[in-house]
Design an enzyme around this catalytic site. Structure first.
Site, mmCIF file in Angstrom:
data_model
loop_
_atom_site.group_PDB
_atom_site.id
_atom_site.type_symbol
_atom_site.label_atom_id
_atom_site.label_comp_id
_atom_site.label_asym_id
_atom_site.label_seq_id
_atom_site.Cartn_x
_atom_site.Cartn_y
_atom_site.Cartn_z
ATOM 1 N N ASP A 221 0.839 -1.204 0.000
ATOM 2 C CA ASP A 221 0.000 0.000 0.000
ATOM 3 C C ASP A 221 0.867 1.243 0.000
ATOM 4 O O ASP A 221 0.368 2.353 -0.195
ATOM 5 C CB ASP A 221 -0.917 -0.005 1.228
ATOM 6 C CG ASP A 221 -1.958 -1.108 1.134
ATOM 7 O OD1 ASP A 221 -2.629 -1.186 0.088
ATOM 8 O OD2 ASP A 221 -2.083 -1.909 2.072
ATOM 9 N N ASP B 166 -5.700 -4.734 -5.623
ATOM 10 C CA ASP B 166 -6.761 -4.674 -4.620
ATOM 11 C C ASP B 166 -7.335 -3.262 -4.528
ATOM 12 O O ASP B 166 -6.857 -2.434 -3.758
ATOM 13 C CB ASP B 166 -6.192 -5.104 -3.259
ATOM 14 C CG ASP B 166 -7.253 -5.057 -2.167
ATOM 15 O OD1 ASP B 166 -8.446 -4.888 -2.498
ATOM 16 O OD2 ASP B 166 -6.889 -5.191 -0.982
ATOM 17 N N LYS C 68 -10.675 -3.296 -4.155
ATOM 18 C CA LYS C 68 -11.973 -3.745 -3.615
ATOM 19 C C LYS C 68 -13.115 -3.143 -4.428
ATOM 20 O O LYS C 68 -13.937 -2.365 -3.958
ATOM 21 C CB LYS C 68 -12.124 -3.393 -2.143
ATOM 22 C CG LYS C 68 -11.179 -4.217 -1.289
ATOM 23 C CD LYS C 68 -11.449 -4.117 0.171
ATOM 24 C CE LYS C 68 -10.375 -4.833 0.934
ATOM 25 N NZ LYS C 68 -9.020 -4.223 0.747
ATOM 26 N N ALA D 185 -16.415 -2.313 -6.305
ATOM 27 C CA ALA D 185 -17.817 -2.474 -5.884
ATOM 28 C C ALA D 185 -18.667 -1.516 -6.707
ATOM 29 O O ALA D 185 -19.073 -0.458 -6.225
ATOM 30 C CB ALA D 185 -17.966 -2.186 -4.397
ATOM 31 N N ILE E 255 -20.955 -1.036 -10.869
ATOM 32 C CA ILE E 255 -21.591 -1.744 -11.987
ATOM 33 C C ILE E 255 -20.490 -2.337 -12.878
ATOM 34 O O ILE E 255 -19.335 -1.884 -12.845
ATOM 35 C CB ILE E 255 -22.508 -0.804 -12.808
ATOM 36 C CG1 ILE E 255 -21.729 0.425 -13.301
ATOM 37 C CG2 ILE E 255 -23.714 -0.399 -12.006
ATOM 38 C CD1 ILE E 255 -22.486 1.260 -14.332
ATOM 39 N N GLY E 256 -20.857 -3.341 -13.654
ATOM 40 C CA GLY E 256 -19.868 -4.041 -14.480
ATOM 41 C C GLY E 256 -19.073 -3.113 -15.375
ATOM 42 O O GLY E 256 -17.839 -3.205 -15.459
ATOM 43 N N GLY F 273 -5.019 -9.178 7.594
ATOM 44 C CA GLY F 273 -5.340 -8.895 9.005
ATOM 45 C C GLY F 273 -4.305 -9.505 9.931
ATOM 46 O O GLY F 273 -4.523 -9.617 11.142
ATOM 47 N N TYR G 1 0.854 -14.777 13.020
ATOM 48 C CA TYR G 1 1.395 -15.378 11.802
ATOM 49 C C TYR G 1 1.091 -16.875 11.792
ATOM 50 O O TYR G 1 1.383 -17.568 12.760
ATOM 51 C CB TYR G 1 2.910 -15.164 11.716
ATOM 52 C CG TYR G 1 3.315 -13.697 11.767
ATOM 53 C CD1 TYR G 1 2.865 -12.805 10.795
ATOM 54 C CD2 TYR G 1 4.133 -13.211 12.786
ATOM 55 C CE1 TYR G 1 3.223 -11.466 10.841
ATOM 56 C CE2 TYR G 1 4.503 -11.865 12.839
ATOM 57 C CZ TYR G 1 4.036 -10.996 11.858
ATOM 58 O OH TYR G 1 4.384 -9.684 11.898
ATOM 59 N N GLY G 2 0.532 -17.348 10.691
ATOM 60 C CA GLY G 2 0.298 -18.793 10.527
ATOM 61 C C GLY G 2 -1.080 -19.258 10.968
ATOM 62 O O GLY G 2 -1.520 -20.326 10.550
HETATM 63 P P1 XMP Z 1 -1.635 -4.695 6.847
HETATM 64 O O1 XMP Z 1 -0.797 -3.503 6.617
HETATM 65 O O2 XMP Z 1 -2.681 -4.520 7.892
HETATM 66 O O3 XMP Z 1 -2.341 -4.843 5.430
HETATM 67 O O4 XMP Z 1 -0.864 -5.969 7.020
HETATM 68 C C1 XMP Z 1 -3.505 -5.446 5.211
HETATM 69 C C2 XMP Z 1 -3.814 -5.355 3.742
HETATM 70 O O5 XMP Z 1 -4.907 -6.166 3.483
HETATM 71 C C3 XMP Z 1 -6.039 -5.390 3.140
HETATM 72 N N1 XMP Z 1 -7.101 -5.845 3.996
HETATM 73 C C4 XMP Z 1 -8.172 -6.482 3.540
HETATM 74 N N2 XMP Z 1 -8.537 -6.806 2.308
HETATM 75 N N3 XMP Z 1 -10.425 -7.894 3.172
HETATM 76 C C5 XMP Z 1 -9.697 -7.496 2.128
HETATM 77 O O6 XMP Z 1 -10.059 -7.764 0.969
HETATM 78 C C6 XMP Z 1 -10.093 -7.609 4.444
HETATM 79 O O7 XMP Z 1 -10.741 -8.013 5.374
HETATM 80 C C7 XMP Z 1 -8.917 -6.841 4.630
HETATM 81 N N4 XMP Z 1 -8.295 -6.403 5.739
HETATM 82 C C8 XMP Z 1 -7.163 -5.789 5.312
HETATM 83 C C9 XMP Z 1 -5.704 -3.956 3.314
HETATM 84 O O8 XMP Z 1 -6.300 -3.238 2.261
HETATM 85 C C10 XMP Z 1 -4.194 -3.977 3.247
HETATM 86 O O9 XMP Z 1 -3.764 -3.880 1.914
#
Ligand code: XMP
Length: 213
Positions: free
Chosen positions: A10, A58, A60, A62, A64-65, A164, A172-173
């Site tokens: 990011d 990513d 995310k 959300a 219309i097509g 997360g 981790y894991g």
């Molecule tokens: P961090 O910095 O917290 O980065 O290790 C997390 C990355 O994952 C994304 N993120 C999500 N993406 N569903 C998703 O599709 C989720 O529940 C979710 N939680 C975090 C976040 O955008 C970042 O890139």
């Protein structure tokens, strides 16, 4: 499977570091903040220089097509894209999925997010959408290991990727032990003083954890 980490980028990570990291990760997830910071052209050029198995964009999606297709068509340097599932099928995800299939690209759908405010009461609807679209993979927060296990049982052939981990609290894991294929990790790596060694340590922790699942 050796590398179980998808690096969430990011923020900008210099090419010298990415080159050292590429053999330690399965994938690279490109986030919207990075594209807004660097601009699309620089991101495209950076990605071209790295040798990583899967590049996932990513945003995310959300919408219309038509609009989602207009976004992904500018980013076909990636292998796959993440969209929300709550937007539904007709006129939206069906069009995006057909377009990505035609281009040989993958689609991941968000099944459940990692933050505490996410409302799982839509879950049965989200499962219906996932069944209908049959995406390459789904995203489930690593903070919800029970959900990972139940999705793994229900959708055994669909890849599960799980964010997360680290900063947001999951160990981790844990997600992999619950049934996820990969853990998505961002800040715990790219904000570290030495991201390369940090990633190597995380890989070791995951490897040890997974051996004792
Ligand atoms: P961090 O910095 O917290 O980065 O290790 C997390 C990355 O994952 C994304 N993120 C999500 N993406 N569903 C998703 O599709 C989720 O529940 C979710 N939680 C975090 C976040 O955008 C970042 O890139």
């Amino acid at each position: 499977m050796k590398n179980r980490v998808i690096l969430a980028m990011d923020k900008y990570i210099p090419l010298e570091i990415l080159s050292e990291i590429e053999s330690e990760v399965y994938g690279l997830k490109i986030g919207l903040p990075l594209v807004l910071d660097l601009g699309l052209e620089k991101v495209r050029n950076l990605v071209k220089e790295v040798n990583i198995e899967e590049i996932i964009v990513d945003f995310k999606l959300a919408d219309i097509g038509y609009v989602m297709k207009s976004v992904v068509e500018k980013m076909l340097f990636a292998d796959s894209f993440i969209a929300h599932s709550f937007i539904g099928v007709k006129g939206s995800l069906d069009e995006l999925k057909s377009y990505l299939d035609e281009k040989g690209k993958g689609l991941y759908l968000v099944a459940s997010m990692s933050h505490s405010g996410w409302n799982n009461s839509f879950l049965s609807y989200i499962k219906e959408v996932i069944k209908e679209i049959n995406p390459k993979g789904i995203v489930i927060g690593a903070t919800k290991t029970d959900l990972i296990s139940s999705f793994k049982r229900e959708f055994s052939s669909i890849k599960i990727i799980s964010p997360g981990v680290g900063v947001q609290g999951a160990n981790y894991g844990d997600a992999i032990c619950a049934g996820a294929d990969f853990e998505i990790i961002g800040r715990s790596i790219y904000t570290a003083k030495d991201p390369v060694n940090q990633l190597k340590s995380i890989n070791k922790i995951i490897e040890d954890r997974v051996m004792n699942c």
